[in-house]
Design a protein around this motif. Sequence first.
Motif, mmCIF file in Angstrom:
data_model
loop_
_atom_site.group_PDB
_atom_site.id
_atom_site.type_symbol
_atom_site.label_atom_id
_atom_site.label_comp_id
_atom_site.label_asym_id
_atom_site.label_seq_id
_atom_site.Cartn_x
_atom_site.Cartn_y
_atom_site.Cartn_z
ATOM 1 N N GLY A 199 -9.189 -2.162 -0.232
ATOM 2 C CA GLY A 199 -10.259 -1.184 -0.440
ATOM 3 C C GLY A 199 -11.637 -1.824 -0.290
ATOM 4 N N TRP A 200 -11.813 -3.000 -0.893
ATOM 5 C CA TRP A 200 -13.091 -3.703 -0.783
ATOM 6 C C TRP A 200 -13.359 -4.090 0.679
ATOM 7 N N TYR A 201 -12.336 -4.574 1.368
ATOM 8 C CA TYR A 201 -12.504 -4.964 2.768
ATOM 9 C C TYR A 201 -12.860 -3.743 3.627
ATOM 10 N N LEU A 202 -12.176 -2.618 3.400
ATOM 11 C CA LEU A 202 -12.472 -1.393 4.146
ATOM 12 C C LEU A 202 -13.908 -0.938 3.879
ATOM 13 N N ALA A 203 -14.332 -1.009 2.627
ATOM 14 C CA ALA A 203 -15.714 -0.633 2.294
ATOM 15 C C ALA A 203 -16.704 -1.529 3.035
ATOM 16 N N PHE A 204 -16.410 -2.819 3.110
ATOM 17 C CA PHE A 204 -17.277 -3.755 3.830
ATOM 18 C C PHE A 204 -17.356 -3.382 5.315
ATOM 19 N N LEU A 211 -16.743 -0.462 6.697
ATOM 20 C CA LEU A 211 -17.453 0.812 6.849
ATOM 21 C C LEU A 211 -18.958 0.630 6.677
ATOM 22 N N LEU A 212 -19.375 -0.201 5.740
ATOM 23 C CA LEU A 212 -20.804 -0.467 5.572
ATOM 24 C C LEU A 212 -21.384 -1.138 6.820
#
Length: 142
Positions: A45-50, A52-53
């Motif tokens: 989830g953290w990697y996906l958020a990174f 996407l940002l």
Amino acid sequence: MASPTHEESDVTQIDFEAAHRSPEFQELVAKRRRFVVPATAGFLGWYLAFVLLCGYAPDAMGESVYQGFTVGYALALTQFVMVWGLGWAYLRYSERVLDPLRERCTHLATTGALGVAEAPVHAPAVHHAHGHVARPATAEAF
């Protein structure tokens, strides 16, 4: 034909199906899963958020934090911190929770509580069609 060594005569055959069905092994698998699944989901989830940002907020990711060191670099470095932290947490969890359960499962399997039977001194190898040769398991393999 040579006589078997002491090591060969002490070989035990473990009933892995009985070990797999045992409540102790099921508890071990469940407790491991209780750590691994949330940790993996959190990291992904953290990697996906990174990612996407990076894709949808390039201006924010390009903001300088300190002398050319950007928000994007800072967030990218947190991935390494996250991996290290999760690895450290898993080692501690494994040491405190999983290792005692693993030792209990091994003890039960090797003492006969889970269907362990003495293997013949010259247990036959099973030859599979693709060339793999299966030999009886030793107690140390569990």
